[in-house]
Design a protein around this motif. Structure first.
Motif, short mmCIF file in Angstrom:
data_model
loop_
_atom_site.label_atom_id
_atom_site.label_comp_id
_atom_site.label_asym_id
_atom_site.label_seq_id
_atom_site.Cartn_x
_atom_site.Cartn_y
_atom_site.Cartn_z
N ALA A 142 0.83 -1.21 0.00
CA ALA A 142 0.00 0.00 0.00
C ALA A 142 0.87 1.26 0.00
CB ALA A 142 -0.95 -0.01 1.20
N ALA A 143 1.98 1.23 0.69
CA ALA A 143 2.87 2.39 0.76
C ALA A 143 3.51 2.71 -0.59
CB ALA A 143 3.96 2.15 1.81
N LYS A 144 3.54 1.75 -1.51
CA LYS A 144 4.19 1.93 -2.81
C LYS A 144 3.23 2.39 -3.91
CE LYS A 144 7.48 -1.79 -1.81
NZ LYS A 144 8.60 -0.98 -1.49
N VAL A 145 1.93 2.42 -3.60
CA VAL A 145 0.92 2.78 -4.60
C VAL A 145 0.24 4.07 -4.15
CG1 VAL A 145 -1.18 2.03 -5.78
CG2 VAL A 145 0.58 0.35 -5.17
N LEU A 146 0.39 5.10 -4.99
CA LEU A 146 -0.11 6.43 -4.63
C LEU A 146 -1.44 6.74 -5.32
CD1 LEU A 146 3.21 8.47 -4.95
CD2 LEU A 146 2.29 7.25 -2.95
N ARG A 147 -2.29 7.43 -4.56
CA ARG A 147 -3.54 7.95 -5.13
C ARG A 147 -3.20 9.17 -5.98
NH1 ARG A 147 -6.03 8.43 0.71
NH2 ARG A 147 -5.19 10.47 0.28
N GLU A 148 -4.21 9.76 -6.58
CA GLU A 148 -4.02 10.94 -7.42
C GLU A 148 -3.47 12.13 -6.63
OE1 GLU A 148 -4.21 10.79 -10.75
OE2 GLU A 148 -4.69 8.69 -10.41
N ASP A 149 -3.74 12.18 -5.32
CA ASP A 149 -3.25 13.28 -4.49
C ASP A 149 -1.85 13.02 -3.93
OD1 ASP A 149 -3.73 11.37 -2.54
OD2 ASP A 149 -5.23 12.54 -1.46
N SER A 164 -7.51 4.16 -11.12
CA SER A 164 -6.91 4.84 -12.27
C SER A 164 -5.94 3.92 -13.00
CB SER A 164 -6.17 6.10 -11.82
OG SER A 164 -5.03 5.74 -11.05
N ASP A 165 -5.64 4.29 -14.23
CA ASP A 165 -4.61 3.56 -14.98
C ASP A 165 -3.26 3.71 -14.30
OD1 ASP A 165 -6.50 2.85 -16.84
OD2 ASP A 165 -5.92 4.37 -18.30
N ARG A 166 -3.04 4.88 -13.74
CA ARG A 166 -1.78 5.13 -13.03
C ARG A 166 -1.60 4.11 -11.90
NH1 ARG A 166 -0.82 9.48 -8.70
NH2 ARG A 166 1.42 9.49 -8.52
N MET A 167 -2.69 3.81 -11.22
CA MET A 167 -2.62 2.85 -10.13
C MET A 167 -2.28 1.45 -10.67
SD MET A 167 -5.38 2.17 -7.09
CE MET A 167 -5.30 3.85 -6.48
N VAL A 168 -2.87 1.06 -11.79
CA VAL A 168 -2.56 -0.23 -12.39
C VAL A 168 -1.06 -0.29 -12.70
CG1 VAL A 168 -2.94 -1.73 -14.40
CG2 VAL A 168 -4.88 -0.53 -13.36
N GLN A 169 -0.54 0.78 -13.28
CA GLN A 169 0.89 0.84 -13.62
C GLN A 169 1.76 0.74 -12.36
OE1 GLN A 169 2.31 1.06 -16.90
NE2 GLN A 169 4.02 0.40 -15.65
N GLN A 170 1.35 1.40 -11.28
CA GLN A 170 2.14 1.35 -10.04
C GLN A 170 2.16 -0.06 -9.46
OE1 GLN A 170 1.65 4.76 -7.22
NE2 GLN A 170 0.14 5.41 -8.74
N PHE A 171 1.03 -0.76 -9.52
CA PHE A 171 1.01 -2.15 -9.06
C PHE A 171 1.97 -2.99 -9.91
CE2 PHE A 171 -3.29 -1.35 -7.12
CZ PHE A 171 -2.97 -1.78 -5.84
N ASP A 181 4.61 -2.00 -11.61
CA ASP A 181 6.00 -1.64 -11.31
C ASP A 181 6.45 -2.19 -9.97
OD1 ASP A 181 6.04 -0.22 -13.71
OD2 ASP A 181 5.77 1.74 -12.75
N ALA A 182 5.62 -2.03 -8.94
CA ALA A 182 6.01 -2.46 -7.59
C ALA A 182 6.15 -3.97 -7.50
CB ALA A 182 4.97 -1.96 -6.57
N LEU A 183 5.27 -4.69 -8.19
CA LEU A 183 5.24 -6.14 -8.05
C LEU A 183 5.99 -6.89 -9.15
CD1 LEU A 183 1.52 -6.39 -6.96
CD2 LEU A 183 3.53 -6.81 -5.51
N GLY A 184 6.43 -6.16 -10.18
CA GLY A 184 7.13 -6.81 -11.28
C GLY A 184 6.22 -7.68 -12.13
N ILE A 185 4.96 -7.23 -12.28
CA ILE A 185 3.97 -7.95 -13.09
C ILE A 185 3.85 -7.21 -14.42
CG2 ILE A 185 1.55 -8.66 -13.28
CD1 ILE A 185 1.39 -8.59 -10.24
N ASP A 186 3.68 -7.96 -15.50
CA ASP A 186 3.49 -7.34 -16.81
C ASP A 186 2.27 -6.42 -16.78
OD1 ASP A 186 4.12 -7.48 -19.85
OD2 ASP A 186 1.95 -7.80 -19.70
N ARG A 187 2.47 -5.19 -17.17
CA ARG A 187 1.39 -4.20 -17.09
C ARG A 187 0.23 -4.55 -18.00
NH1 ARG A 187 1.14 0.53 -20.76
NH2 ARG A 187 2.34 -0.08 -22.57
N ASP A 188 0.50 -5.13 -19.17
CA ASP A 188 -0.59 -5.48 -20.08
C ASP A 188 -1.49 -6.56 -19.47
OD1 ASP A 188 0.13 -3.62 -22.04
OD2 ASP A 188 1.48 -5.04 -23.02
#
Length: 115
Positions: free
Chosen positions: A27-34, A55-62, A64-71
């Motif tokens: 949770a600390a690695k994934v930021l909201r819009e604010d 948001s899409d940004r949140m999907v991307q952060q997950f 990046d943080a977890l090393g999962i393919d974004r697609d």
């Protein structure tokens, strides 16, 4: 769980647990819009498919943080990645792309090349 049974929440949960992280760690690695981190409770709701990423940004952060393919995560979240949406495709183009995509899947399935 077979790959086709995966949900966004289960993919996040499995990857988080594989890293040995607590809810609060991810949770600390994934930021909201604010720019504030999401809460562990919000993450818990996502992992149990009670909520979706906001948001899409949140999907991307997950991803990046977890090393999962974004697609893969975009697919599980029922979204198209921004690089595809940025193309501003017409209704006809989207239809053509999806037909081609389905043809590719059908070919893979008939060859036994599925996952």
């Amino acid at each position: 769980m077979a790959p086709t049974d995966k949900t966004f929440g289960s993919a996040i949960s499995d990857a988080r647990k594989a890293k040995g992280w607590a809810l609060k760690d991810l949770a600390a690695k994934v930021l909201r819009e604010d720019e504030e981190p999401i809460s562990p409770q919000y993450l818990n709701d996502i992992e149990h498919d009670r909520r979706s990423p906001s948001s899409d940004r949140m999907v991307q952060q997950f991803a990046d943080a977890l090393g999962i393919d974004r697609d893969w995560l975009y697919y599980l979240a029922g979204r198209y990645p921004d690089d595809i949406r940025d193309k501003k495709l017409s209704e006809k183009q989207v239809s053509e792309v999806m037909v081609a995509f389905r043809r590719t899947l059908d070919k893979k399935g008939s060859k036994g090349g599925g996952s």
